[in-house]
Design an enzyme around this catalytic site. Structure first.
Site, PDB file in Angstrom:
ATOM      1  CE  LYS A  58      -1.254   2.079  -2.272  1.00 53.15           C
ATOM      2  NZ  LYS A  58      -2.048   1.376  -1.235  1.00 53.15           N
ATOM      3  CD  GLU A  79       7.253   2.689   3.121  1.00 50.31           C
ATOM      4  OE1 GLU A  79       6.955   3.827   2.691  1.00 50.31           O
ATOM      5  OE2 GLU A  79       6.451   1.965   3.742  1.00 50.31           O
ATOM      6  CG  PHE A 137      -4.986  -6.354   3.895  1.00 50.92           C
ATOM      7  CD1 PHE A 137      -3.785  -5.806   3.467  1.00 50.92           C
ATOM      8  CD2 PHE A 137      -5.422  -6.067   5.192  1.00 50.92           C
ATOM      9  CE1 PHE A 137      -3.019  -5.004   4.295  1.00 50.92           C
ATOM     10  CE2 PHE A 137      -4.658  -5.259   6.038  1.00 50.92           C
ATOM     11  CZ  PHE A 137      -3.445  -4.728   5.580  1.00 50.92           C
ATOM     12  CB  THR A 153      -5.801   3.571   5.049  1.00 50.67           C
ATOM     13  OG1 THR A 153      -4.591   3.965   5.707  1.00 50.67           O
ATOM     14  CG2 THR A 153      -5.542   2.317   4.238  1.00 50.67           C
ATOM     15  CE1 TYR A 195       1.982  -1.359   1.270  1.00 53.49           C
ATOM     16  CE2 TYR A 195       2.000  -2.329  -0.924  1.00 53.49           C
ATOM     17  CZ  TYR A 195       1.708  -1.271  -0.085  1.00 53.49           C
ATOM     18  OH  TYR A 195       1.142  -0.127  -0.591  1.00 53.49           O
ATOM     19  NE  ARG A 249      -4.285   6.504   0.730  1.00 50.66           N
ATOM     20  CZ  ARG A 249      -3.502   6.223   1.774  1.00 50.66           C
ATOM     21  NH1 ARG A 249      -3.745   6.767   2.944  1.00 50.66           N
ATOM     22  NH2 ARG A 249      -2.485   5.390   1.635  1.00 50.66           N
ATOM     23  NE  ARG A 303       0.555   8.920   7.784  1.00 53.53           N
ATOM     24  CZ  ARG A 303       0.300   7.667   7.424  1.00 53.53           C
ATOM     25  NH1 ARG A 303       0.984   7.095   6.460  1.00 53.53           N
ATOM     26  NH2 ARG A 303      -0.652   6.986   8.021  1.00 53.53           N
ATOM     27  CG  HIS A 354       2.535   3.520   0.235  1.00 57.64           C
ATOM     28  ND1 HIS A 354       2.088   2.825   1.332  1.00 57.64           N
ATOM     29  CD2 HIS A 354       3.841   3.817   0.477  1.00 57.64           C
ATOM     30  CE1 HIS A 354       3.098   2.704   2.206  1.00 57.64           C
ATOM     31  NE2 HIS A 354       4.164   3.293   1.700  1.00 57.64           N
ATOM     32  CG  ASN A 412      -5.263   3.071  -0.607  1.00 58.73           C
ATOM     33  OD1 ASN A 412      -4.437   2.678  -1.438  1.00 58.73           O
ATOM     34  ND2 ASN A 412      -5.028   3.040   0.691  1.00 58.73           N
TER      35      ASN A 412
HETATM   36  P1  CMP Z   1      -1.068   1.564   2.125  1.00 60.75           P
HETATM   37  O1  CMP Z   1      -1.025   2.905   2.764  1.00 60.75           O
HETATM   38  O2  CMP Z   1      -0.261   1.364   0.894  1.00 60.75           O
HETATM   39  O3  CMP Z   1      -0.621   0.471   3.209  1.00 60.75           O
HETATM   40  C1  CMP Z   1      -1.071  -0.866   3.189  1.00 60.75           C
HETATM   41  C2  CMP Z   1      -2.120  -1.102   2.149  1.00 60.75           C
HETATM   42  O4  CMP Z   1      -2.891  -2.279   2.314  1.00 60.75           O
HETATM   43  C3  CMP Z   1      -3.152   0.015   2.185  1.00 60.75           C
HETATM   44  O5  CMP Z   1      -2.596   1.234   1.747  1.00 60.75           O
HETATM   45  C4  CMP Z   1      -4.238  -0.576   1.301  1.00 60.75           C
HETATM   46  O6  CMP Z   1      -3.933  -0.444  -0.085  1.00 60.75           O
HETATM   47  C5  CMP Z   1      -4.145  -2.076   1.633  1.00 60.75           C
HETATM   48  N1  CMP Z   1      -5.254  -2.573   2.464  1.00 60.75           N
HETATM   49  C6  CMP Z   1      -6.181  -3.459   2.053  1.00 60.75           C
HETATM   50  N2  CMP Z   1      -7.027  -3.743   3.026  1.00 60.75           N
HETATM   51  C7  CMP Z   1      -6.644  -3.024   4.095  1.00 60.75           C
HETATM   52  C8  CMP Z   1      -7.159  -2.907   5.417  1.00 60.75           C
HETATM   53  N3  CMP Z   1      -8.236  -3.574   5.835  1.00 60.75           N
HETATM   54  N4  CMP Z   1      -6.518  -2.060   6.257  1.00 60.75           N
HETATM   55  C9  CMP Z   1      -5.420  -1.383   5.842  1.00 60.75           C
HETATM   56  N5  CMP Z   1      -4.896  -1.474   4.592  1.00 60.75           N
HETATM   57  C10 CMP Z   1      -5.514  -2.294   3.725  1.00 60.75           C
END
Ligand code: CMP
Length: 138
Positions: A10, A127, A58, A92, A50, A103, A86, A116, A113
């Site tokens: 990211k 994706e 968010f 996350t 997304y 992460r 993962r 992805h 974070n």
């Molecule tokens: P990612 O695994 O890319 O999938 C969705 C993304 O939303 C997550 O990582 C974060 O970068 C972002 N995000 C921001 N806030 C939240 C939240 N509260 N819960 C989950 N994902 C979030």
């Protein structure tokens, strides 16, 4: 089972020069980088990627963050590639991720974070096809 998964470094990871560190972790894990490119997403492209999160609070902040600077997009392949990537990333929320994961070590917040990864075979198919053409997904 041999799988493909989409990995993204990211904007926060690219901006902090973490590309090499993250790719090193991928390569030493046994996963193969099957395709790779660096691009800056538009807000629209981030929104399409997304789309499953479009109703989440968010979403505007996430799509703005994901388009603030370049990202590295990769297709990773290998045995259980989805779960393996993962596991390398961790949870996350960096605060909840296992020590030693990407992460946990580099994530700045639940949003920023650093990486992805696809969460299931169906999302991996969507994706990888969102960012790569047929020849790169062979
Ligand atoms: P990612 O695994 O890319 O999938 C969705 C993304 O939303 C997550 O990582 C974060 O970068 C972002 N995000 C921001 N806030 C939240 C939240 N509260 N819960 C989950 N994902 C979030």
């Amino acid at each position: 089972m041999i799988e493909q998964t989409l990995a993204i470094i990211k904007p926060d990871g690219v901006a902090r020069n973490l590309i090499g560190e993250i790719i090193h972790r991928i390569e030493t894990s046994g996963l193969k980088i099957q395709a790779m490119k660096m691009v800056q997403l538009s807000v629209k492209q981030a929104e399409g990627f997304y789309a499953v999160h479009r109703d989440k609070p968010f979403f505007p902040s996430l799509t703005s963050f994901m388009s603030e600077g370049p990202v590295v997009l990769m297709i990773l392949s290998g045995e259980n590639a989805i779960q393996k990537w993962r596991d390398l990333m961790g949870a996350t929320d960096p605060a909840k991720a296992v020590p030693g994961t990407i992460r946990r070590e580099f994530g700045q917040s639940i949003e920023r974070n650093t990486t992805h990864g696809s969460d299931a075979p169906e999302t991996a198919a969507f994706e990888t096809a969102y960012f790569f053409g047929g020849m790169e997904r062979l």
